[in-house]
Design a protein around this motif. Structure first.
Motif, PDB file in Angstrom:
ATOM      1  N   PHE A  23       2.530  -5.032   3.274  1.00 55.03           N
ATOM      2  CA  PHE A  23       3.612  -3.936   3.347  1.00 55.03           C
ATOM      3  C   PHE A  23       3.222  -2.666   2.988  1.00 55.03           C
ATOM      4  N   HIS A  24       3.797  -1.609   3.527  1.00 56.96           N
ATOM      5  CA  HIS A  24       3.381  -0.119   3.623  1.00 56.96           C
ATOM      6  C   HIS A  24       4.920   0.810   3.263  1.00 56.96           C
ATOM      7  N   ASP A  25       4.732   1.473   2.052  1.00 57.13           N
ATOM      8  CA  ASP A  25       5.503   2.380   1.965  1.00 57.13           C
ATOM      9  C   ASP A  25       5.814   3.667   2.814  1.00 57.13           C
ATOM     10  N   VAL A  26       6.870   3.830   3.521  1.00 65.99           N
ATOM     11  CA  VAL A  26       6.760   4.944   4.422  1.00 65.99           C
ATOM     12  C   VAL A  26       8.322   5.917   4.054  1.00 65.99           C
ATOM     13  N   THR A  33       0.852  -1.134  -0.197  1.00 65.19           N
ATOM     14  CA  THR A  33      -0.004   0.050  -0.078  1.00 65.19           C
ATOM     15  C   THR A  33       0.712   1.183   0.069  1.00 65.19           C
ATOM     16  N   SER A  34       0.454   2.217  -0.646  1.00 66.10           N
ATOM     17  CA  SER A  34       1.074   3.410  -0.698  1.00 66.10           C
ATOM     18  C   SER A  34       0.229   4.604  -0.607  1.00 66.10           C
ATOM     19  N   LEU A  35       0.887   5.752   0.073  1.00 66.54           N
ATOM     20  CA  LEU A  35      -0.297   6.853   0.150  1.00 66.54           C
ATOM     21  C   LEU A  35      -1.395   6.664   0.952  1.00 66.54           C
ATOM     22  N   GLY A  36      -1.131   6.083   2.112  1.00 70.43           N
ATOM     23  CA  GLY A  36      -2.362   5.946   2.875  1.00 70.43           C
ATOM     24  C   GLY A  36      -2.234   4.593   3.746  1.00 70.43           C
ATOM     25  N   ALA A  37      -2.193   4.633   5.301  1.00 68.27           N
ATOM     26  CA  ALA A  37      -2.237   3.294   5.726  1.00 68.27           C
ATOM     27  C   ALA A  37      -3.649   3.062   6.406  1.00 68.27           C
ATOM     28  N   VAL A  38      -4.532   2.383   5.863  1.00 67.95           N
ATOM     29  CA  VAL A  38      -5.843   2.463   6.333  1.00 67.95           C
ATOM     30  C   VAL A  38      -6.220   0.879   6.982  1.00 67.95           C
ATOM     31  N   VAL A  76       0.060  -3.032   9.888  1.00 63.09           N
ATOM     32  CA  VAL A  76       0.640  -3.766   8.823  1.00 63.09           C
ATOM     33  C   VAL A  76       1.713  -4.884   9.246  1.00 63.09           C
ATOM     34  N   ASP A  77       1.993  -5.721   8.131  1.00 60.52           N
ATOM     35  CA  ASP A  77       2.927  -6.732   8.514  1.00 60.52           C
ATOM     36  C   ASP A  77       4.174  -6.362   8.061  1.00 60.52           C
ATOM     37  N   GLY A  78       4.563  -5.221   7.405  1.00 60.85           N
ATOM     38  CA  GLY A  78       5.845  -4.835   6.922  1.00 60.85           C
ATOM     39  C   GLY A  78       5.799  -3.534   6.660  1.00 60.85           C
ATOM     40  N   LEU A  79       7.070  -2.811   6.888  1.00 65.70           N
ATOM     41  CA  LEU A  79       7.326  -1.424   6.324  1.00 65.70           C
ATOM     42  C   LEU A  79       8.365  -1.150   5.501  1.00 65.70           C
ATOM     43  N   ILE A  80       8.118  -0.474   4.300  1.00 69.88           N
ATOM     44  CA  ILE A  80       9.151  -0.516   3.331  1.00 69.88           C
ATOM     45  C   ILE A  80       9.705   1.094   3.417  1.00 69.88           C
ATOM     46  N   ALA A  86       5.535   5.938   9.333  1.00 70.04           N
ATOM     47  CA  ALA A  86       5.904   4.677   9.737  1.00 70.04           C
ATOM     48  C   ALA A  86       5.131   4.324  11.196  1.00 70.04           C
ATOM     49  N   GLU A  87       4.980   5.175  11.929  1.00 73.29           N
ATOM     50  CA  GLU A  87       4.224   5.050  13.184  1.00 73.29           C
ATOM     51  C   GLU A  87       2.646   4.747  12.723  1.00 73.29           C
ATOM     52  N   LYS A  88       2.164   5.764  11.924  1.00 74.77           N
ATOM     53  CA  LYS A  88       0.831   5.485  11.390  1.00 74.77           C
ATOM     54  C   LYS A  88       0.474   4.092  10.844  1.00 74.77           C
ATOM     55  N   ALA A  89       1.402   3.510  10.072  1.00 75.44           N
ATOM     56  CA  ALA A  89       1.274   2.254   9.440  1.00 75.44           C
ATOM     57  C   ALA A  89       1.298   1.200  10.423  1.00 75.44           C
TER      58      ALA A  89
END
Length: 320
Positions: free
Chosen positions: A120-123, A100-105, A137-141, A129-132
């Protein structure tokens, strides 16, 4: 920092091929997955949700028995009118990994978790990163300085260090990664996986036009300009393509319009962003040839193993 089982059991290298707008296609995804790394593509690379579903079927049918899982990138932004339809298709087809990009929902995360998928979420910053992380989320990019596409400006040392203060799940690092020893370096910094985009543009399976690939092969780090003027979000582009598209380089601090609905127009009406203005990361200066994905993965694997051996020698040189 354990990897999810689906990745632990299937990867030849700790590497994910980044989803690239108008570049990633089923051929590139399949070459990556069947070669032992995660392949991915943006859902918006197909012009409608029906075409997106067709691509998923094509990919599922082309995976071999030992393939790494594939991933789909969803733009979670209010201007993307296809989000709900494409998310429903991901759930129906049980896409293994959703980026996911441009929004961690959390609703998006919950939908993917409903069938056992990973998100996995782009940060680009600690706040993102904290919001995601709050969205489970299972992973952060961690998209650090020097990356292509929607890149950040933080040093990878700072970004990884701050994220690891509160996040102990899967962490990926993006930014100028072209070689096997750089994959190992990402792990030494605290990432579990490397995230590679620009190097895969110059492969035989990518959908990038020949002129795009040639410009990339000739470019150097100094040619990469980080600007919000093209797509409304700060992103990295090659200076030569900006000039060809008529951008005034003196005005590139002015923000462009962010509207993913506009990107769904027919290709003949496609906005300048990404189609005629070509993205790349600062690692372009060490990319000198177009390879098949299979040959690239083999080279990366060799470089990674050599780097592992070198690190063992360093351990012997600097024993505790």
């Amino acid at each position: 920092m354990a990897l999810p089982a689906v990745l632990e059991q299937s990867l030849r290298l700790p590497l994910v091929a980044a989803p690239m707008f108008l570049v990633s296609n089923p051929q590139l995804v399949l070459a990556c997955c069947n070669g032992g790394i995660v392949g991915s593509f943006p859902a918006l690379n197909q012009r409608d949700s029906g075409g997106f579903a067709d691509w998923l079927l094509q990919i599922k049918q082309g995976l071999n028995a030992t393939a790494a899982p594939y991933a789909v990138n969803l733009i979670v932004h209010a201007t993307n009118p296809r989000l709900q339809a494409d998310l429903a298709i991901c759930v129906e087809q049980q896409v293994p990994i959703v980026i996911t990009s441009l929004g961690a929902v959390k609703e998006v995360v919950d939908a993917v978790h409903s069938y056992g998928g990973l998100v996995f979420h782009d940060v680009t910053t600690r706040r993102h990163a904290e919001k995601a992380a709050e969205a489970s989320v299972d992973g952060l990019i961690a998209v650090a300085a020097g990356a292509g596409g929607h890149a950040g400006t933080w040093s990878p040392f700072a970004l990884i260090a701050e994220i690891r203060q509160f996040f102990d799940k899967t962490l990926l690092l993006a930014g100028s990664l072209n070689h096997g020893h750089e994959i190992l370096a990402a792990q030494l910094l605290g990432a579990d996986l490397a995230y590679m985009g620009t190097r895969l543009i110059a492969t035989q399976q990518s959908a990038a036009p020949a002129a795009y690939k040639q410009m990339l092969l000739e470019a150097q780090a100094a040619d990469i300009i980080h600007t919000p003027a093209v797509s409304g979000v700060p992103a990295s582009f090659m200076r030569q393509s900006l000039e060809q598209a008529g951008y005034d380089l003196k005005q590139l601090t002015h923000k462009g319009e962010l509207n993913y609905g506009e990107k769904l127009k027919p290709m003949d009406d496609e906005a300048k962003a990404w189609k005629t203005v070509w993205s790349a990361g600062q690692g372009v200066g060490s990319i000198h040839e177009e390879l098949s994905v299979a040959d690239l993965i083999a080279r990366l694997d060799h470089e990674y193993r050599v780097a592992l051996s070198h690190s063992q020698r360093l351990h012997q040189r600097w024993p505790r």
